[in-house]
Design a protein around this motif. Structure first.
Motif, PDB file in Angstrom:
ATOM      1  N   PRO A  10       0.795  -1.238   0.000  1.00 21.09           N
ATOM      2  CA  PRO A  10       0.000   0.000   0.000  1.00 21.09           C
ATOM      3  C   PRO A  10       0.821   1.280   0.000  1.00 21.09           C
ATOM      4  CG  PRO A  10      -0.945  -1.590   1.519  1.00 21.09           C
ATOM      5  CD  PRO A  10       0.374  -2.158   1.083  1.00 21.09           C
ATOM      6  N   GLU A  11       2.037   1.245   0.548  1.00 22.36           N
ATOM      7  CA  GLU A  11       2.852   2.456   0.601  1.00 22.36           C
ATOM      8  C   GLU A  11       3.700   2.664  -0.657  1.00 22.36           C
ATOM      9  OE1 GLU A  11       6.693   1.624   3.238  1.00 22.36           O
ATOM     10  OE2 GLU A  11       4.925   0.651   4.101  1.00 22.36           O
ATOM     11  N   LEU A  12       3.656   1.684  -1.576  1.00 17.43           N
ATOM     12  CA  LEU A  12       4.470   1.776  -2.794  1.00 17.43           C
ATOM     13  C   LEU A  12       3.591   2.177  -3.982  1.00 17.43           C
ATOM     14  CD1 LEU A  12       6.637  -1.421  -2.188  1.00 17.43           C
ATOM     15  CD2 LEU A  12       7.347   0.951  -1.901  1.00 17.43           C
ATOM     16  N   ASP A  13       2.860   3.249  -3.818  1.00 18.62           N
ATOM     17  CA  ASP A  13       1.903   3.661  -4.850  1.00 18.62           C
ATOM     18  C   ASP A  13       2.332   4.918  -5.600  1.00 18.62           C
ATOM     19  OD1 ASP A  13       1.628   5.428  -2.782  1.00 18.62           O
ATOM     20  OD2 ASP A  13      -0.566   5.366  -2.724  1.00 18.62           O
ATOM     21  N   ASN A  14       3.557   5.396  -5.306  1.00 15.65           N
ATOM     22  CA  ASN A  14       4.038   6.591  -6.012  1.00 15.65           C
ATOM     23  C   ASN A  14       5.558   6.642  -5.938  1.00 15.65           C
ATOM     24  OD1 ASN A  14       4.329   9.034  -7.286  1.00 15.65           O
ATOM     25  ND2 ASN A  14       3.195  10.227  -5.789  1.00 15.65           N
ATOM     26  N   ILE A  15       6.180   5.754  -6.709  1.00 18.43           N
ATOM     27  CA  ILE A  15       7.645   5.664  -6.722  1.00 18.43           C
ATOM     28  C   ILE A  15       8.174   6.559  -7.832  1.00 18.43           C
ATOM     29  CG2 ILE A  15       9.633   4.136  -6.953  1.00 18.43           C
ATOM     30  CD1 ILE A  15       7.802   1.826  -6.066  1.00 18.43           C
ATOM     31  N   GLN A  16       8.925   7.566  -7.474  1.00 20.12           N
ATOM     32  CA  GLN A  16       9.414   8.544  -8.442  1.00 20.12           C
ATOM     33  C   GLN A  16      10.687   8.047  -9.118  1.00 20.12           C
ATOM     34  OE1 GLN A  16       7.346  11.328  -8.671  1.00 20.12           O
ATOM     35  NE2 GLN A  16       8.391  11.706 -10.619  1.00 20.12           N
ATOM     36  N   LEU A  41       3.151   0.270  -7.607  1.00 28.49           N
ATOM     37  CA  LEU A  41       3.523  -1.135  -7.584  1.00 28.49           C
ATOM     38  C   LEU A  41       2.350  -1.980  -7.102  1.00 28.49           C
ATOM     39  CD1 LEU A  41       6.167  -2.560  -8.309  1.00 28.49           C
ATOM     40  CD2 LEU A  41       6.800  -2.503  -5.888  1.00 28.49           C
ATOM     41  N   GLU A  42       2.063  -3.081  -7.819  1.00 32.43           N
ATOM     42  CA  GLU A  42       0.983  -3.996  -7.453  1.00 32.43           C
ATOM     43  C   GLU A  42       1.529  -5.417  -7.350  1.00 32.43           C
ATOM     44  OE1 GLU A  42      -3.026  -2.918  -9.466  1.00 32.43           O
ATOM     45  OE2 GLU A  42      -1.479  -2.263 -10.878  1.00 32.43           O
ATOM     46  N   TYR A  43       0.971  -6.174  -6.438  1.00 33.14           N
ATOM     47  CA  TYR A  43       1.370  -7.565  -6.195  1.00 33.14           C
ATOM     48  C   TYR A  43       0.406  -8.471  -6.947  1.00 33.14           C
ATOM     49  CZ  TYR A  43       2.976 -11.487  -3.176  1.00 33.14           C
ATOM     50  OH  TYR A  43       3.516 -12.652  -2.667  1.00 33.14           O
ATOM     51  N   THR A  44       0.878  -9.108  -8.020  1.00 37.26           N
ATOM     52  CA  THR A  44      -0.036  -9.858  -8.886  1.00 37.26           C
ATOM     53  C   THR A  44       0.154 -11.367  -8.840  1.00 37.26           C
ATOM     54  OG1 THR A  44       1.470  -9.604 -10.772  1.00 37.26           O
ATOM     55  CG2 THR A  44      -0.231  -7.915 -10.489  1.00 37.26           C
ATOM     56  N   ALA A  86       8.138 -17.511  -8.230  1.00 43.72           N
ATOM     57  CA  ALA A  86       8.390 -16.088  -8.007  1.00 43.72           C
ATOM     58  C   ALA A  86       7.205 -15.361  -7.399  1.00 43.72           C
ATOM     59  CB  ALA A  86       8.759 -15.427  -9.338  1.00 43.72           C
ATOM     60  N   HIS A  87       7.523 -14.279  -6.709  1.00 46.95           N
ATOM     61  CA  HIS A  87       6.526 -13.294  -6.290  1.00 46.95           C
ATOM     62  C   HIS A  87       6.553 -12.193  -7.350  1.00 46.95           C
ATOM     63  CE1 HIS A  87       5.928 -14.984  -2.227  1.00 46.95           C
ATOM     64  NE2 HIS A  87       7.169 -15.407  -2.402  1.00 46.95           N
ATOM     65  N   THR A  88       5.461 -12.059  -8.084  1.00 46.04           N
ATOM     66  CA  THR A  88       5.420 -11.166  -9.237  1.00 46.04           C
ATOM     67  C   THR A  88       4.781  -9.835  -8.872  1.00 46.04           C
ATOM     68  OG1 THR A  88       5.241 -13.057 -10.733  1.00 46.04           O
ATOM     69  CG2 THR A  88       4.618 -10.902 -11.612  1.00 46.04           C
ATOM     70  N   LEU A  89       5.463  -8.764  -9.234  1.00 40.79           N
ATOM     71  CA  LEU A  89       4.953  -7.417  -9.021  1.00 40.79           C
ATOM     72  C   LEU A  89       4.977  -6.665 -10.339  1.00 40.79           C
ATOM     73  CD1 LEU A  89       6.730  -8.207  -6.236  1.00 40.79           C
ATOM     74  CD2 LEU A  89       5.752  -6.037  -5.545  1.00 40.79           C
ATOM     75  N   VAL A  90       3.996  -5.798 -10.534  1.00 39.96           N
ATOM     76  CA  VAL A  90       3.908  -4.987 -11.745  1.00 39.96           C
ATOM     77  C   VAL A  90       3.943  -3.520 -11.356  1.00 39.96           C
ATOM     78  CG1 VAL A  90       2.562  -4.416 -13.792  1.00 39.96           C
ATOM     79  CG2 VAL A  90       2.543  -6.754 -12.923  1.00 39.96           C
ATOM     80  N   SER A  99      -0.634   4.241 -18.402  1.00 42.63           N
ATOM     81  CA  SER A  99      -0.858   2.869 -17.938  1.00 42.63           C
ATOM     82  C   SER A  99      -0.305   1.810 -18.890  1.00 42.63           C
ATOM     83  CB  SER A  99      -2.355   2.635 -17.724  1.00 42.63           C
ATOM     84  OG  SER A  99      -3.073   2.825 -18.936  1.00 42.63           O
ATOM     85  N   LYS A 100       0.019   2.194 -20.132  1.00 39.21           N
ATOM     86  CA  LYS A 100       0.592   1.234 -21.078  1.00 39.21           C
ATOM     87  C   LYS A 100       2.060   0.941 -20.768  1.00 39.21           C
ATOM     88  CE  LYS A 100      -2.478   2.260 -24.974  1.00 39.21           C
ATOM     89  NZ  LYS A 100      -2.566   2.703 -26.394  1.00 39.21           N
ATOM     90  N   ARG A 101       2.682   1.831 -20.014  1.00 38.76           N
ATOM     91  CA  ARG A 101       4.089   1.615 -19.656  1.00 38.76           C
ATOM     92  C   ARG A 101       4.131   0.846 -18.327  1.00 38.76           C
ATOM     93  NH1 ARG A 101       9.135   3.732 -20.795  1.00 38.76           N
ATOM     94  NH2 ARG A 101      10.624   3.709 -19.068  1.00 38.76           N
ATOM     95  N   GLN A 102       4.547  -0.404 -18.413  1.00 39.68           N
ATOM     96  CA  GLN A 102       4.612  -1.258 -17.239  1.00 39.68           C
ATOM     97  C   GLN A 102       5.954  -1.984 -17.176  1.00 39.68           C
ATOM     98  OE1 GLN A 102       0.939  -3.612 -17.860  1.00 39.68           O
ATOM     99  NE2 GLN A 102       0.099  -2.588 -16.054  1.00 39.68           N
TER     100      GLN A 102
END
Length: 367
Positions: A141-147, A155-158, A165-169, A176-179
């Motif tokens: 929840p605190e990783l929602d605005n990484i400059q 960052l989302e945990y998917t 692996a633990h996958t994050l996007v 939103s197209k840049r991931q």
């Protein structure tokens, strides 16, 4: 270009250029990825002092390490090196080549991660998974605005680590197209001397380290064992591909063929394994100065043979079948597809022509 068909060599170069990653774009993605990784690890380290003590760095692996990624540099597989405050000894599973259990001993064994077996303490893959999973869920929840320079990411945990692996996007805020995709894999590092005789002697390891990563047995019908960890050695494997640019180019071409023909379950490591095994078995015959197109024809035939046999040796432990994760129908389907691809490649090579239809059929590209 529309009025003239390309020669076979020209067509291959056209595809290689189309799937190549721009160096400036690669650098930007890598710089952003490094910032995101650091923010992620720092967040967990602040949240969990046990993790902070256990974490010993990230090690890049996969296609990005080997520089065989195609199209976009947007995927990073990171071995998350973990060191427990006790003695960790790998013990080979006799019936499952390439898998080990991790025996724990000493005064500071982390009891919350232990599974008892025959009176001995072993690292539990499931408890390790839960530890990582809970930490990630707590800090996400605190990783929602990484400059990252001009870009900012959420960052989302998917993928919660049920496979390896633990996958994050990381999604760019405002675009939103840049991931950027991250696979964080818990990994325990060992010296080359700890490579067990039961796993056969690894080739050309240059005394580099290898890793054990949490994974279920992949053999069809095998009962789950909470103690199972799979071996991997990305830097040993990297040496196999080193200084063989034409081989790397032909590997990238095969990945493009895979993508164009919807063979989603044929993972990149299966393709890489075909090439590594060929290097190991007939390097003298396999002249790496051959053109990427010629190498591709030869290795496509190798893939078809392995799919026919239903067995693809794991480079590090040849008794293990890399195709274990493919069902029989998938293997049969891919065998037929590679047969068609090989015949079309051979026909185009003989005619010295790659028409637009050929290009679309083989690589999903047009000119």
């Amino acid at each position: 270009m529309a009025n003239k068909f390309l020669s076979f060599g020209e067509g291959i170069e056209f595809v290689l250029k189309a799937i190549s990653i721009d160096s400036e774009q690669r650098q930007i993605y890598h710089e952003d990825a490094q910032i995101i990784e650091n923010e992620f690890i720092n967040a967990i380290s602040k949240h969990d002092k046990t993790f902070r003590k256990a974490f010993k760095g990230l090690a890049l692996t996969g296609s990005t390490l080997d520089k065989i990624k195609i199209e976009l540099p947007d995927e990073f597989t990171m071995l998350t090196k973990t060191e427990l405050p006790c003695i960790v000894e790998p013990v080979v599973f006799e019936k499952h080549p390439s898998f080990v259990a991790l025996c724990l001993s000493g005064p500071d064994v982390p009891e919350n991660l232990v599974e008892l077996h025959n009176g001995e303490k072993f690292l539990s893959r499931l408890k390790l998974h839960n530890w990582y999973c809970e930490n990630i869920k707590d800090v996400i929840p605190e990783l929602d605005n990484i400059q990252c320079g001009k870009n900012a990411y959420k960052l989302e945990y998917t993928g919660h680590g049920y496979a390896v692996a633990h996958t994050l996007v990381a999604t760019c805020i405002g675009n939103s197209k840049r991931q950027i995709y991250f696979d964080f894999v818990p990994a325990f590092e060992f010296d080359a001397s700890a490579w067990h005789n039961g796993m056969k002697k690894a080739r050309n390891n240059n005394n580099g380290s290898w890793f054990a990563v949490p994974r279920k047995f992949t053999k069809p019908g095998a009962a789950d064992d909470p103690l199972s960890f799979m071996v991997c050695a990305p830097y040993w494997e990297r040496m196999v591909l080193q200084d063989k640019q034409n081989l790397k180019d032909s590997l990238r071409l095969m990945k493009a063929m895979r993508n164009a023909n919807g063979m989603d379950r044929l993972i990149s490591y299966m393709i890489k394994s075909i090439f590594m095994n060929r290097v190991n078995t007939d390097d003298e015959m396999y002249n790496w100065n051959k053109s990427p197109g010629n190498i591709l024809i030869s290795v496509t035939k190798s893939m078809q043979k392995c799919l026919t046999r239903g067995f693809l040796p794991f480079y590090l432990v040849p008794d293990y079948n890399v195709f274990d994760t493919l069902c029989e129908s998938e293997q049969d389907n891919y065998k037929r597809m590679f047969g068609r691809l090989r015949r079309r490649l051979q026909k185009c090579h003989k005619k010295d022509c790659l028409s637009p239809k050929d290009m679309e059929f083989l690589f999903g590209r047009s000119y």
